[in-house]
Design an enzyme around this catalytic site. Structure first.
Site, PDB file in Angstrom:
ATOM      1  CG  ASP A  17      15.212  -0.944   1.712  1.00  0.00           C
ATOM      2  OD1 ASP A  17      15.661   0.015   1.997  1.00  0.00           O
ATOM      3  OD2 ASP A  17      14.803  -1.175   0.579  1.00  0.00           O
ATOM      4  CG  ASP A  19      12.313   4.198  -1.414  1.00  0.00           C
ATOM      5  OD1 ASP A  19      11.274   4.630  -1.546  1.00  0.00           O
ATOM      6  OD2 ASP A  19      13.123   4.761  -0.466  1.00  0.00           O
ATOM      7  CG  ASP A 173      15.159  -3.425  -2.951  1.00  0.00           C
ATOM      8  OD1 ASP A 173      15.018  -3.002  -4.100  1.00  0.00           O
ATOM      9  OD2 ASP A 173      14.979  -2.794  -2.033  1.00  0.00           O
TER      10      ASP A 173
END
Length: 202
Positions: A17, A19, A173
């Site tokens: 991922d 961001d 995250d």
């Protein structure tokens, strides 16, 4: 390095991922969101932003329209938000614990970015951080239909890298991204608020 987390497994691809995982962009993105939303007398809280992390920007605008009974023009808003983001991209820092892994495995294991963000912000931020060369593919919001928690984006990355899903390790995250990794049948390491890594048990 990954033996620390998976001592008995060998992965054939690493999927990241973007961001909040590779780049610490969340504060800059939130400011860009609220700059754009201010003309509609709306704000996006940090908690809501984090809860929706991983969803394509287009989908979030549509959700805001439904939630607040407004009519924010999606394409116009996307362009304005990106202008606001680019103005502050110099503030973005890399997430060191993850970038150390990226640099360690560069040239050894194929890697891809898999994100709900659009190509231009991701490419601009990677260039700013000097990380462009490390990734074989970028799978961004324009490249699939169903966003996280659907597995489509991760499965697309595995296809591009010619690796079976079960041989991929995902770095995420956000809860939606972790769920998408699970739905894709992939192992996952979570990047927590302190930018430390932990194995996700499904």
């Amino acid at each position: 390095m990954l033996n620390k987390y998976y001592p008995s497994r060998e992965f054939k691809a690493l999927l990241f991922d973007f961001d909040g995982t590779v780049a610490d962009t969340m504060g800059v993105h939130l400011a860009a969101w609220n700059h754009g939303l201010s003309i509609y007398n709306l704000t996006l809280s940090r908690e809501q932003h984090l809860a929706w992390a991983g969803r394509p920007t287009r989908m979030i605008v549509q959700m805001l329209n439904e939630l607040h009974k407004v009519d924010i023009p999606v394409d116009e808003f996307l362009k304005a938000k990106e202008v606001n983001y680019f103005a502050s991209v110099h503030e973005v820092k890399e997430i060191v614990s993850v970038v150390e892994i990226i640099k360690h495995y560069h040239g050894k294991i194929p890697m891809a970015i898999v994100t709900g963000s659009r190509h231009k912000p991701v490419e601009t931020t990677l260039s700013h951080l000097g990380l462009t060369k490390y990734f074989d593919h970028l799978v961004c919001a324009e490249d699939y239909v169903h966003g996280k928690p659907a597995p489509d984006c991760f499965l697309r990355a595995a296809e591009l890298l010619n690796v079976r899903p079960e041989d991929c390790l995902v770095f995420e995250d956000a809860a939606l991204g972790i769920e998408a990794a699970k739905n894709a049948g992939m192992a996952c390491l979570k990047v927590d608020d302190r930018h430390e890594l932990m194995v996700v048990e499904f």
